[in-house]
Every structure is written in structure tokens, then in C-alpha cells.
Design a protein around this motif. Structure first.
Motif, PDB file in Angstrom:
ATOM      1  N   LYS A   1       0.849  -1.201   0.000  1.00 43.00           N
ATOM      2  CA  LYS A   1       0.000   0.000   0.000  1.00 43.00           C
ATOM      3  C   LYS A   1       0.878   1.241   0.000  1.00 43.00           C
ATOM      4  O   LYS A   1       1.967   1.240   0.547  1.00 43.00           O
ATOM      5  N   LYS A   2       0.376   2.269  -0.629  1.00 44.43           N
ATOM      6  CA  LYS A   2       1.103   3.534  -0.679  1.00 44.43           C
ATOM      7  C   LYS A   2       0.608   4.437   0.449  1.00 44.43           C
ATOM      8  O   LYS A   2      -0.528   4.326   0.892  1.00 44.43           O
ATOM      9  N   PHE A   3       1.478   5.325   0.886  1.00 41.48           N
ATOM     10  CA  PHE A   3       1.170   6.233   1.984  1.00 41.48           C
ATOM     11  C   PHE A   3       1.407   7.679   1.557  1.00 41.48           C
ATOM     12  O   PHE A   3       2.321   7.958   0.783  1.00 41.48           O
ATOM     13  N   ILE A   4       0.577   8.557   2.096  1.00 40.60           N
ATOM     14  CA  ILE A   4       0.769   9.997   1.928  1.00 40.60           C
ATOM     15  C   ILE A   4       0.887  10.575   3.332  1.00 40.60           C
ATOM     16  O   ILE A   4      -0.024  10.423   4.149  1.00 40.60           O
ATOM     17  N   PHE A   5       2.029  11.200   3.604  1.00 46.57           N
ATOM     18  CA  PHE A   5       2.296  11.790   4.913  1.00 46.57           C
ATOM     19  C   PHE A   5       2.252  13.312   4.790  1.00 46.57           C
ATOM     20  O   PHE A   5       3.037  13.898   4.043  1.00 46.57           O
ATOM     21  N   LEU A   6       1.346  13.949   5.526  1.00 46.28           N
ATOM     22  CA  LEU A   6       1.175  15.395   5.460  1.00 46.28           C
ATOM     23  C   LEU A   6       1.325  16.013   6.840  1.00 46.28           C
ATOM     24  O   LEU A   6       0.796  15.491   7.817  1.00 46.28           O
ATOM     25  N   ASP A   7       2.025  17.149   6.887  1.00 43.90           N
ATOM     26  CA  ASP A   7       2.185  17.843   8.155  1.00 43.90           C
ATOM     27  C   ASP A   7       2.425  19.321   7.907  1.00 43.90           C
ATOM     28  O   ASP A   7       2.848  19.726   6.829  1.00 43.90           O
ATOM     29  N   ILE A   8       2.200  20.128   8.935  1.00 42.74           N
ATOM     30  CA  ILE A   8       2.439  21.566   8.883  1.00 42.74           C
ATOM     31  C   ILE A   8       3.920  21.886   9.146  1.00 42.74           C
ATOM     32  O   ILE A   8       4.413  22.929   8.774  1.00 42.74           O
ATOM     33  N   SER A   9       4.631  20.949   9.769  1.00 44.47           N
ATOM     34  CA  SER A   9       6.026  21.154  10.162  1.00 44.47           C
ATOM     35  C   SER A   9       6.997  20.685   9.087  1.00 44.47           C
ATOM     36  O   SER A   9       7.070  19.497   8.778  1.00 44.47           O
ATOM     37  N   LYS A  10       7.759  21.611   8.542  1.00 41.27           N
ATOM     38  CA  LYS A  10       8.781  21.251   7.553  1.00 41.27           C
ATOM     39  C   LYS A  10       9.855  20.372   8.185  1.00 41.27           C
ATOM     40  O   LYS A  10      10.347  19.433   7.561  1.00 41.27           O
ATOM     41  N   ASN A  11      10.226  20.676   9.426  1.00 42.56           N
ATOM     42  CA  ASN A  11      11.232  19.857  10.118  1.00 42.56           C
ATOM     43  C   ASN A  11      10.725  18.443  10.364  1.00 42.56           C
ATOM     44  O   ASN A  11      11.486  17.482  10.271  1.00 42.56           O
ATOM     45  N   GLY A  12       9.447  18.308  10.684  1.00 40.97           N
ATOM     46  CA  GLY A  12       8.865  16.984  10.879  1.00 40.97           C
ATOM     47  C   GLY A  12       8.978  16.145   9.615  1.00 40.97           C
ATOM     48  O   GLY A  12       9.374  14.971   9.663  1.00 40.97           O
ATOM     49  N   ILE A  13       8.667  16.731   8.475  1.00 37.47           N
ATOM     50  CA  ILE A  13       8.748  16.029   7.192  1.00 37.47           C
ATOM     51  C   ILE A  13      10.195  15.653   6.872  1.00 37.47           C
ATOM     52  O   ILE A  13      10.474  14.552   6.381  1.00 37.47           O
ATOM     53  N   LEU A  14      11.130  16.558   7.164  1.00 33.99           N
ATOM     54  CA  LEU A  14      12.552  16.250   6.920  1.00 33.99           C
ATOM     55  C   LEU A  14      13.012  15.048   7.753  1.00 33.99           C
ATOM     56  O   LEU A  14      13.732  14.179   7.259  1.00 33.99           O
ATOM     57  N   ILE A  15      12.579  15.000   9.004  1.00 35.12           N
ATOM     58  CA  ILE A  15      12.927  13.870   9.879  1.00 35.12           C
ATOM     59  C   ILE A  15      12.295  12.591   9.346  1.00 35.12           C
ATOM     60  O   ILE A  15      12.941  11.546   9.282  1.00 35.12           O
ATOM     61  N   LEU A  16      11.023  12.660   8.962  1.00 36.44           N
ATOM     62  CA  LEU A  16      10.316  11.502   8.425  1.00 36.44           C
ATOM     63  C   LEU A  16      11.085  10.926   7.236  1.00 36.44           C
ATOM     64  O   LEU A  16      11.314   9.711   7.157  1.00 36.44           O
ATOM     65  N   LYS A  17      11.505  11.777   6.315  1.00 39.40           N
ATOM     66  CA  LYS A  17      12.243  11.316   5.135  1.00 39.40           C
ATOM     67  C   LYS A  17      13.563  10.661   5.535  1.00 39.40           C
ATOM     68  O   LYS A  17      13.960   9.640   4.964  1.00 39.40           O
ATOM     69  N   LYS A  18      14.226  11.250   6.518  1.00 34.78           N
ATOM     70  CA  LYS A  18      15.501  10.700   6.994  1.00 34.78           C
ATOM     71  C   LYS A  18      15.306   9.309   7.597  1.00 34.78           C
ATOM     72  O   LYS A  18      16.055   8.381   7.303  1.00 34.78           O
ATOM     73  N   ILE A  19      14.289   9.158   8.435  1.00 34.68           N
ATOM     74  CA  ILE A  19      14.033   7.868   9.072  1.00 34.68           C
ATOM     75  C   ILE A  19      13.582   6.836   8.039  1.00 34.68           C
ATOM     76  O   ILE A  19      14.015   5.683   8.082  1.00 34.68           O
ATOM     77  N   ALA A  20      12.725   7.247   7.100  1.00 41.01           N
ATOM     78  CA  ALA A  20      12.280   6.330   6.040  1.00 41.01           C
ATOM     79  C   ALA A  20      13.487   5.830   5.254  1.00 41.01           C
ATOM     80  O   ALA A  20      13.576   4.643   4.920  1.00 41.01           O
ATOM     81  N   ASN A  21      14.426   6.710   4.991  1.00 40.47           N
ATOM     82  CA  ASN A  21      15.651   6.324   4.303  1.00 40.47           C
ATOM     83  C   ASN A  21      16.472   5.352   5.161  1.00 40.47           C
ATOM     84  O   ASN A  21      17.003   4.358   4.659  1.00 40.47           O
ATOM     85  N   ASN A  22      16.547   5.612   6.461  1.00 40.28           N
ATOM     86  CA  ASN A  22      17.267   4.720   7.372  1.00 40.28           C
ATOM     87  C   ASN A  22      16.665   3.319   7.377  1.00 40.28           C
ATOM     88  O   ASN A  22      17.377   2.331   7.484  1.00 40.28           O
ATOM     89  N   TYR A  23      15.342   3.247   7.266  1.00 41.63           N
ATOM     90  CA  TYR A  23      14.648   1.961   7.238  1.00 41.63           C
ATOM     91  C   TYR A  23      14.611   1.344   5.834  1.00 41.63           C
ATOM     92  O   TYR A  23      14.013   0.296   5.634  1.00 41.63           O
ATOM     93  N   LYS A  24      15.181   2.061   4.875  1.00 42.78           N
ATOM     94  CA  LYS A  24      15.222   1.613   3.472  1.00 42.78           C
ATOM     95  C   LYS A  24      13.817   1.389   2.895  1.00 42.78           C
ATOM     96  O   LYS A  24      13.571   0.412   2.172  1.00 42.78           O
ATOM     97  N   ILE A  25      12.915   2.294   3.245  1.00 45.62           N
ATOM     98  CA  ILE A  25      11.559   2.243   2.693  1.00 45.62           C
ATOM     99  C   ILE A  25      11.606   2.829   1.287  1.00 45.62           C
ATOM    100  O   ILE A  25      12.113   3.933   1.078  1.00 45.62           O
ATOM    101  N   ASN A  26      11.095   2.079   0.334  1.00 47.04           N
ATOM    102  CA  ASN A  26      11.096   2.495  -1.064  1.00 47.04           C
ATOM    103  C   ASN A  26      10.384   3.845  -1.212  1.00 47.04           C
ATOM    104  O   ASN A  26       9.240   3.996  -0.776  1.00 47.04           O
ATOM    105  N   LYS A  27      11.044   4.797  -1.847  1.00 44.87           N
ATOM    106  CA  LYS A  27      10.481   6.148  -2.011  1.00 44.87           C
ATOM    107  C   LYS A  27       9.222   6.159  -2.877  1.00 44.87           C
ATOM    108  O   LYS A  27       8.460   7.112  -2.830  1.00 44.87           O
TER     109      LYS A  27
END
Length: 157
Positions: free
Chosen positions: A97-123
Motif C-alpha cells: 500500500k502507498k502512503f501519503i504523509f502530510l504535516d504543517i512542520s517542515k522539520n517533521g517532514i525532513l525527519i520523516l524522510k531521513k528515518i524512512a531512508n534509514n529503514y530503506k523504505i522504497n520512495k
């Protein structure tokens, strides 16, 4: 005197984007996990328990799983740094399943992308974007398909 803060847009951005998530962003690297993020954010909390948080995430997972059988996309409004959404996407129960992650915090999104990359989640499995619930604004590049499951767990403080 105990000053009561109102959870308006200005205070939410101050509390999360400027205070919590900027601290978290400075302390994340190529090995940072969701557990480590939660430990950093809850460092001074006497009530924090990773096991309790995981139990809550698993309750949310079971609930959302019930409603995703006919849906290929799960959208989280107010995803923060991905504490719940990344927990879901890592679960085999959600398959491809595909996911859409939305937030008001730019820093929150940056962290999310970093962690997703750490977990090797397909972009290709997720998109991130901006949402302003206060003014009903969603990032123009985000198209939420029909039959998507939309949820929020933390956005409505």
C-alpha cells in the motif's frame, strides 16, 4: 502563575517545528530509528514508556487495517516525524500500500524522510507534503485518490 498556551497555528509551529523537531533534526543521523526519536523527545518525561507507545501504535494499526482492505492509499494528516505512519508502512500487514504523509512542520517532514531512508523504505511507496488544517490547505502536488483511507492520530491536539 501558570500560563496556559492555546493550541493555535502559531503555538503548534513554535512547539513542534521550532522546538521539538528542530532538536530532533539535529540529533538524527543515518542510524536513527523511531524508538530513538521518541526517546529524544521524551527525555524528561516521567510518564514516557516506549512499550506503552508501541501498544497504542498497534491499536491504531489494527483499526486502520480494518478499513484498508479496499484501499491502496493511506493518508495521514498531521504525521509529524512519522511516528505512527512509518510504523504502519514498515508492517507487512500493509503489503505494498502507498502512503501519503502530510504535516504543517517542515522539520517533521525532513525527519520523516531521513528515518524512512534509514529503514530503506522504497520512495515510491510514500509521498510527503504540507497540510495546514487551520486554513484547509493541502500541498498542490498531493493528489489523494478516491477510496483512500485518511486518518489523523495527533493533529487535533
Amino acid at each position: 502563575m501558570n500560563k496556559k498556551l492555546i493550541k493555535n497555528k502559531k503555538n503548534i509551529l513554535r512547539e513542534f517545528d521550532k522546538e521539538k523537531y528542530s532538536l530532533l533534526l539535529k540529533n538524527t543521523n543515518a542510524y536513527t530509528t523511531l524508538k530513538k526519536c521518541e526517546e529524544i523527545l521524551n527525555l524528561n518525561s516521567k510518564n514516557y514508556s516506549y512499550k506503552r507507545g508501541l501498544k497504542v501504535k498497534n491499536i491504531i494499526k489494527r483499526f486502520i487495517l480494518k478499513y484498508t482492505k479496499k484501499s491502496n492509499v493511506i493518508s495521514e494528516f498531521g504525521c509529524g516525524y512519522g511516528s505512527i505512519g512509518l510504523h504502519l508502512i514498515k508492517s507487512k500487514k500493509f503489503g505494498e500500500k502507498k502512503f501519503i504523509f502530510l504535516d504543517i512542520s517542515k522539520n517533521g517532514i525532513l525527519i520523516l524522510k531521513k528515518i524512512a531512508n534509514n529503514y530503506k523504505i522504497n520512495k515510491n511507496r510514500y509521498q510527503t507534503g504540507f497540510v495546514d488544517i487551520y486554513n484547509c490547505i493541502i500541498d498542490k502536488k498531493i493528489k489523494i485518490p478516491k477510496n483512500s483511507v485518511i486518518f489523523t492520530a495527533s493533529a487535533m491536539h
